[in-house]
Design a protein around this motif. Structure first.
Motif, short mmCIF file in Angstrom:
data_model
loop_
_atom_site.label_atom_id
_atom_site.label_comp_id
_atom_site.label_asym_id
_atom_site.label_seq_id
_atom_site.Cartn_x
_atom_site.Cartn_y
_atom_site.Cartn_z
N ALA A 169 0.83 -1.22 0.00
CA ALA A 169 0.00 0.00 0.00
C ALA A 169 0.86 1.26 0.00
CB ALA A 169 -0.92 -0.01 1.22
N ARG A 170 2.05 1.23 0.63
CA ARG A 170 2.87 2.43 0.71
C ARG A 170 3.47 2.83 -0.64
NH1 ARG A 170 8.12 0.47 1.11
NH2 ARG A 170 8.29 -1.73 1.71
N SER A 171 3.72 1.87 -1.55
CA SER A 171 4.29 2.18 -2.87
C SER A 171 3.26 2.05 -3.99
CB SER A 171 5.47 1.25 -3.15
OG SER A 171 5.04 -0.10 -3.17
N MET A 172 1.98 2.16 -3.64
CA MET A 172 0.93 1.97 -4.63
C MET A 172 0.89 3.13 -5.64
SD MET A 172 -1.25 -0.28 -5.44
CE MET A 172 -2.53 -0.41 -6.66
N GLU A 173 1.08 4.36 -5.17
CA GLU A 173 0.97 5.52 -6.06
C GLU A 173 2.05 5.49 -7.14
OE1 GLU A 173 -1.43 7.69 -6.11
OE2 GLU A 173 -2.42 6.69 -4.43
N ARG A 174 3.29 5.20 -6.75
CA ARG A 174 4.36 5.13 -7.74
C ARG A 174 4.12 4.01 -8.75
NH1 ARG A 174 9.74 4.61 -4.34
NH2 ARG A 174 8.29 3.47 -2.98
N HIS A 175 3.64 2.87 -8.26
CA HIS A 175 3.36 1.76 -9.17
C HIS A 175 2.23 2.10 -10.13
CE1 HIS A 175 2.89 -2.34 -10.59
NE2 HIS A 175 1.58 -2.22 -10.37
N LYS A 176 1.22 2.83 -9.65
CA LYS A 176 0.11 3.19 -10.53
C LYS A 176 0.59 4.07 -11.69
CE LYS A 176 -3.74 4.55 -8.51
NZ LYS A 176 -4.61 5.20 -7.49
N ILE A 177 1.50 5.02 -11.40
CA ILE A 177 2.00 5.89 -12.47
C ILE A 177 2.76 5.08 -13.51
CG2 ILE A 177 3.60 7.78 -12.95
CD1 ILE A 177 2.87 8.84 -10.10
N LYS A 178 3.67 4.19 -13.04
CA LYS A 178 4.45 3.39 -13.97
C LYS A 178 3.57 2.43 -14.77
CE LYS A 178 8.98 3.37 -11.80
NZ LYS A 178 10.05 2.51 -11.21
N CYS A 179 2.63 1.79 -14.08
CA CYS A 179 1.76 0.82 -14.75
C CYS A 179 0.85 1.51 -15.77
CB CYS A 179 0.94 0.08 -13.71
SG CYS A 179 0.16 -1.42 -14.34
N GLN A 180 0.38 2.72 -15.45
CA GLN A 180 -0.44 3.46 -16.40
C GLN A 180 0.35 3.81 -17.65
OE1 GLN A 180 -1.94 7.13 -14.84
NE2 GLN A 180 -3.37 7.44 -16.53
N LEU A 181 1.59 4.25 -17.48
CA LEU A 181 2.41 4.57 -18.65
C LEU A 181 2.71 3.32 -19.47
CD1 LEU A 181 4.92 7.07 -16.99
CD2 LEU A 181 3.10 7.64 -18.58
N ASN A 182 2.93 2.19 -18.80
CA ASN A 182 3.15 0.95 -19.54
C ASN A 182 1.91 0.54 -20.32
OD1 ASN A 182 5.82 0.57 -18.71
ND2 ASN A 182 5.16 -0.39 -16.79
N GLN A 183 0.73 0.71 -19.71
CA GLN A 183 -0.52 0.39 -20.40
C GLN A 183 -0.76 1.31 -21.60
OE1 GLN A 183 -2.81 -2.05 -19.88
NE2 GLN A 183 -1.60 -2.98 -18.24
N MET A 184 -0.30 2.57 -21.50
CA MET A 184 -0.46 3.53 -22.60
C MET A 184 0.57 3.32 -23.71
SD MET A 184 -1.22 6.89 -20.28
CE MET A 184 -1.23 8.09 -21.59
N GLY A 185 1.58 2.49 -23.48
CA GLY A 185 2.53 2.14 -24.54
C GLY A 185 3.81 2.94 -24.53
N TYR A 186 4.14 3.60 -23.44
CA TYR A 186 5.39 4.35 -23.35
C TYR A 186 6.54 3.40 -23.01
CZ TYR A 186 2.69 8.67 -23.41
OH TYR A 186 1.85 9.69 -23.77
N SER A 187 7.65 3.57 -23.69
CA SER A 187 8.82 2.72 -23.45
C SER A 187 9.57 3.20 -22.20
CB SER A 187 9.75 2.76 -24.67
OG SER A 187 10.24 4.07 -24.88
N LYS A 188 10.58 2.41 -21.81
CA LYS A 188 11.36 2.77 -20.62
C LYS A 188 12.19 4.03 -20.87
CE LYS A 188 11.73 -1.87 -18.66
NZ LYS A 188 12.67 -2.95 -18.25
N ASP A 189 12.70 4.18 -22.09
CA ASP A 189 13.48 5.39 -22.40
C ASP A 189 12.60 6.63 -22.33
OD1 ASP A 189 15.69 3.82 -22.81
OD2 ASP A 189 15.30 3.58 -24.96
N GLU A 190 11.39 6.54 -22.84
CA GLU A 190 10.48 7.68 -22.78
C GLU A 190 10.09 7.99 -21.33
OE1 GLU A 190 8.18 7.32 -27.10
OE2 GLU A 190 7.30 6.42 -25.31
#
Length: 357
Positions: free
Chosen positions: A71-92
């Motif tokens: 639960a403490r790292s949920m916000e950071r994971h949500k941002i990364k997971c959302q960007l991955n779902q939108m198709g942004y690469s790791k470099d972007e």
């Protein structure tokens, strides 16, 4: 009887085996616990805290139900997971930065754009647009119909949104910032209505006592600094427009460049002059050598001519003496007349020779 005796013997054996197994298991668990304790001690960890952390509350990711995240790292994971779902690469994702910290302590108008507000802005702009395309105005067909996610970089903004969509979002941001600036300006103008004038007057009265010698000297110093002549001298610095400042900068740079060009031209001229002087010296040396050779030739010629002329003179004197002797012989004998044609020819030749001499 034999069967009963076997069963009686097997029961104590089984009990003994069970006790042995339990002893071995307890010894094994104790050994494992001691090894774990030693490992935690060497690493400097606390076993109780790790046990409590292992019991931390886990949550499922809203974008991917297979992800279980603390639960403490949920916000950071949500941002990364959302960007991955939108198709942004790791470099972007590595190039992306959150600019919200720039506006925390600054009074700058900020507009936050999410998917719903973006869709509403585009829909309103499409409803106001005409059906057919006109000059300097987009039609309804130029706007995107399907709602898209908010682009997180320039590349996605150009690819996912049309030019009409980007213009509508820009107009919306400008309107929002202007409204925020007006609201802050009105709040600042209304602050004077809520000032405690009585406390302010009392404060001024308390400070209106006799001034010390140092305060008087400080006021005189400030007055001299702020005198009219001082302000008038600095008008050309303090009241300059942007174009004037840029013009002065360009003038300074152009002056420096002209100085450099002049120095380069001087160096080129000096190099040419040195080359010309060296060439001149070489030509003068050649001329001097040629003049000396000519003079030597002329002197040799003069010597040859002088010797030739002396020889010619001697020859002429000899011929004259011979002719005189002959004439005297002819006059004495009286063979020829003095007025004969041969005599005349001789006289003419003599005259011509005399003229030439």
């Amino acid at each position: 009887m034999s069967e009963t005796s076997d069963t009686e013997l097997s029961e104590p054996l089984q009990a003994r085996l069970q006790t042995l197994l339990t002893q071995e298991l307890t010894e094994f668990t104790e050994n494992c616990q001691t090894k774990l304790k030693e490992l935690f001690d060497t690493l400097g960890w606390d076993q109780e805290e790790n046990e409590n952390s292992s019991k931390e509350l886990m949550k499922t990711c809203p974008y991917d139900p297979n992800h279980l995240v603390p639960a403490r790292s949920m916000e950071r994971h949500k941002i990364k997971c959302q960007l991955n779902q939108m198709g942004y690469s790791k470099d972007e994702q590595a190039e992306m930065h959150d600019p919200s910290f720039c506006y925390e302590k600054a009074s700058i108008p900020c507009v936050i754009m999410d998917k719903n507000t973006q869709q509403d802005v585009i829909r309103k702009a499409r409803a106001k647009a005409p059906l057919l395309k006109m000059e300097e105005q987009y039609s309804q067909g130029d706007y995107s119909k399907d709602p898209t996610d908010v682009p997180q970089n320039h590349k996605r903004a150009v690819c996912d949104l049309t030019a009409a969509d980007r213009l509508a979002i820009y107009d919306h941001v400008i309107q929002e910032t202007q409204s925020q600036q007006k609201a802050t300006a009105e709040a600042g103008s209304n602050e004077d209505l809520y000032v405690d004038l009585v406390a302010k007057l009392n404060k001024d009265d308390s400070q209106s006592g006799p001034k010390s010698h140092l305060e008087v000297l400080a006021e005189m110093r400030d007055y001299k600094r702020r005198r009219q002549s001082y302000r008038a001298k600095n008008v050309h610095i303090t009241k300059k427009s942007y174009t004037e400042v840029i013009r002065e900068v360009i003038d300074v740079h152009s002056g420096e460049l002209s100085k450099l060009w002049q120095e380069e031209e001087r160096e080129m001229k000096e190099a040419k002059a040195s080359k010309h002087s060296s060439h001149r010296k070489q030509s003068e040396e050649r001329r001097s050598t040629s003049v000396e050779s000519r003079q030597s030739r002329a002197s040799s010629r003069d010597r040859d001519g002088h010797s030739h002329s002396s020889r010619h003179k001697r020859k002429r004197s000899r011929e004259r003496s011979r002719e005189r002797s002959r004439a005297e012989d002819d006059d004495g004998k009286g063979k020829r007349d003095s007025h004969s044609p041969e005599e005349r020819r001789r006289h003419k030749k003599k005259k011509k020779k005399k003229k030439k001499e």
